[in-house]
Design an enzyme around this catalytic site. Structure first.
Site, PDB file in Angstrom:
ATOM      1  N   HIS A 104      -7.329  -4.286   9.908  1.00  0.00           N
ATOM      2  CA  HIS A 104      -6.941  -3.848   8.766  1.00  0.00           C
ATOM      3  C   HIS A 104      -5.674  -4.947   8.522  1.00  0.00           C
ATOM      4  CE1 HIS A 104      -4.611   0.040   9.191  1.00  0.00           C
ATOM      5  NE2 HIS A 104      -3.983  -0.942   9.191  1.00  0.00           N
ATOM      6  N   ASN A 125      -7.334  -1.795  14.309  1.00  0.00           N
ATOM      7  CA  ASN A 125      -8.798  -1.858  13.833  1.00  0.00           C
ATOM      8  C   ASN A 125      -9.132  -3.266  13.003  1.00  0.00           C
ATOM      9  OD1 ASN A 125      -7.919  -1.654  11.460  1.00  0.00           O
ATOM     10  ND2 ASN A 125      -9.578  -0.076  11.019  1.00  0.00           N
ATOM     11  N   ASP A 150       0.879  -1.367   0.207  1.00  0.00           N
ATOM     12  CA  ASP A 150       0.124   0.218  -0.212  1.00  0.00           C
ATOM     13  C   ASP A 150       1.156   1.591   0.208  1.00  0.00           C
ATOM     14  OD1 ASP A 150       0.847  -0.322   2.671  1.00  0.00           O
ATOM     15  OD2 ASP A 150      -0.467  -0.625   3.350  1.00  0.00           O
TER      16      ASP A 150
END
Ligand code: PGA
Length: 255
Positions: free
Chosen positions: A151, A149, A78
Site C-alpha cells: 500500500h 502489502n 492519510d
C-alpha cells in the site's frame, strides 16, 4: 486506445541515515530554490516509522540553514477514521510531534485529513481536500512509505489508478501492523481517509522510502512486477519522476 507509458522508478540503495540525509537535503534545496523564485513549495507528507529519520534531518537542516517556511504548504496522505486529532495514534499528533512543532510553519499551512468528520460530510470534505491541493499549486514533492502489502498512503490492494481522496477500509495486514500502537488489533480503526492513487501520481515528484526486510517483497513486486491494483506501489511506474530509496534489507529481494 490509451497508451500508458511505463518507466520504472529510479532506485537508490543506502543505509537509512544516508537516505534520510539525501531526501532531507533535496527537500531543503527545493524550498530554498523555490523561495528564491517566489514560488511556494507544496510537500506531500507521510507518517509511520520510515519517515521519522527524514523529518529529524529536515528539522536539523531547517535550523542550520534558517530555512524560511513562509511559502511552504503541506498535505498529509492519510488519517485513521474515526479518530480524534489529539489521540496519540492520530497522524495529526504524529506530524506535530515529529515535524510541525520543530519547524517555523504556520498551522494554517499544514493539512492532515480530519478523522473526526461526520460520515455524511466525508465526500464533500475529500473533494475539498483535492481542491485545496490544486489551489496550492499541486504537490511539488510527495513522500511515501510502503506497506508490507504494497500500500501507499492507505491505498490498499485493489485501489484504482483513478482513485482520489476518499474513505477506505483498512486491510487486515495494515490493522495487524498497527495493533501495537493501539494496544491491540481490535482497537485499530477499520477505516481511514487517504489521498488516492491519482492524487499521488499528480505530484511533480514522488519519493518512496522503505527500510527493513519486511518490506523487501512488496518493494520487489512494486519495482519489477506488473503495474497492478494488487500492489498499489506499482503505480509509481506510471509516474515520470519517481525515486525509490531503499536500505539494503528492503532491497534484498531485488533481482
Ligand atoms: P512504516 O509504515 O513506515 O511504519 O513501516 C509505512 C506504510 O505502511 O506506509
Amino acid at each position: 486506445m490509451e497508451t500508458i507509458t511505463q518507466k520504472r522508478p529510479a532506485v537508490v540503495v543506502a543505509e537509512n541515515e544516508v537516505l534520510a540525509r539525501t531526501v532531507a537535503a533535496e527537500i531543503a534545496n527545493l524550498i530554498q530554490a523555490r523561495n528564491a523564485a517566489g514560488l511556494s513549495t507544496v510537500l506531500g507528507l507521510a507518517t509511520g516509522k520510515t519517515p521519522i529519520l527524514l523529518y529529524q534531518e529536515l528539522i536539523r537542516l531547517a535550523q542550520q540553514r534558517t530555512l524560511d517556511f513562509s511559502r511552504v504548504v503541506t498535505f498529509n496522505l492519510d488519517e485513521y477514521y474515526p479518530l480524534e486529532s489529539d489521540s496519540p495514534q492520530s497522524y495529526h499528533y504524529f506530524m506535530y510531534k515529529h515535524l510541525f512543532s520543530h519547524i517555523p510553519i504556520a498551522a494554517t499551512h499544514t493539512h492532515v485529513p480530519d478523522g473526526t468528520l461526520a460520515r455524511a460530510d466525508i465526500a464533500s470534505y475529500c473533494a475539498e481536500y483535492e481542491q485545496k491541493i490544486r489551489q496550492a499549486g499541486g504537490i511539488t514533492i510527495q513522500i511515501l512509505g510502503i506497506g508490507e502489502n504494497g500500500h501507499i498512503g492507505f491505498n490498499e490492494p485493489g485501489a484504482e489508478r483513478e482513485s482520489r481522496t476518499r474513505l477506505v477500509t483498512l486491510s487486515d495486514t495494515t490493522r495487524r501492523n498497527a495493533a501495537d500502537d493501539f494496544g491491540g488489533e481490535t482497537n485499530v480503526p477499520r477505516e481511514a481517509l487517504t489521498m488516492g492513487i491519482a492524487t499521488i501520481l499528480e505530484a511533480q515528484k514522488v519519493v518512496l522510502l522503505a527500510s527493513g526486510a519486511r518490506k523487501a517483497r512488496a518493494v520487489q513486486q512494486a519495482l519489477a512486477g506488473p503495474v497492478s491494483a494488487d500492489v498499489p506501489a506499482s503505480y509509481l511506474s506510471l509516474h515520470p519522476n519517481a525515486t525509490v530509496y531503499l536500505d539494503p534489507a528492503a532491497a534484498s529481494q531485488r533481482r
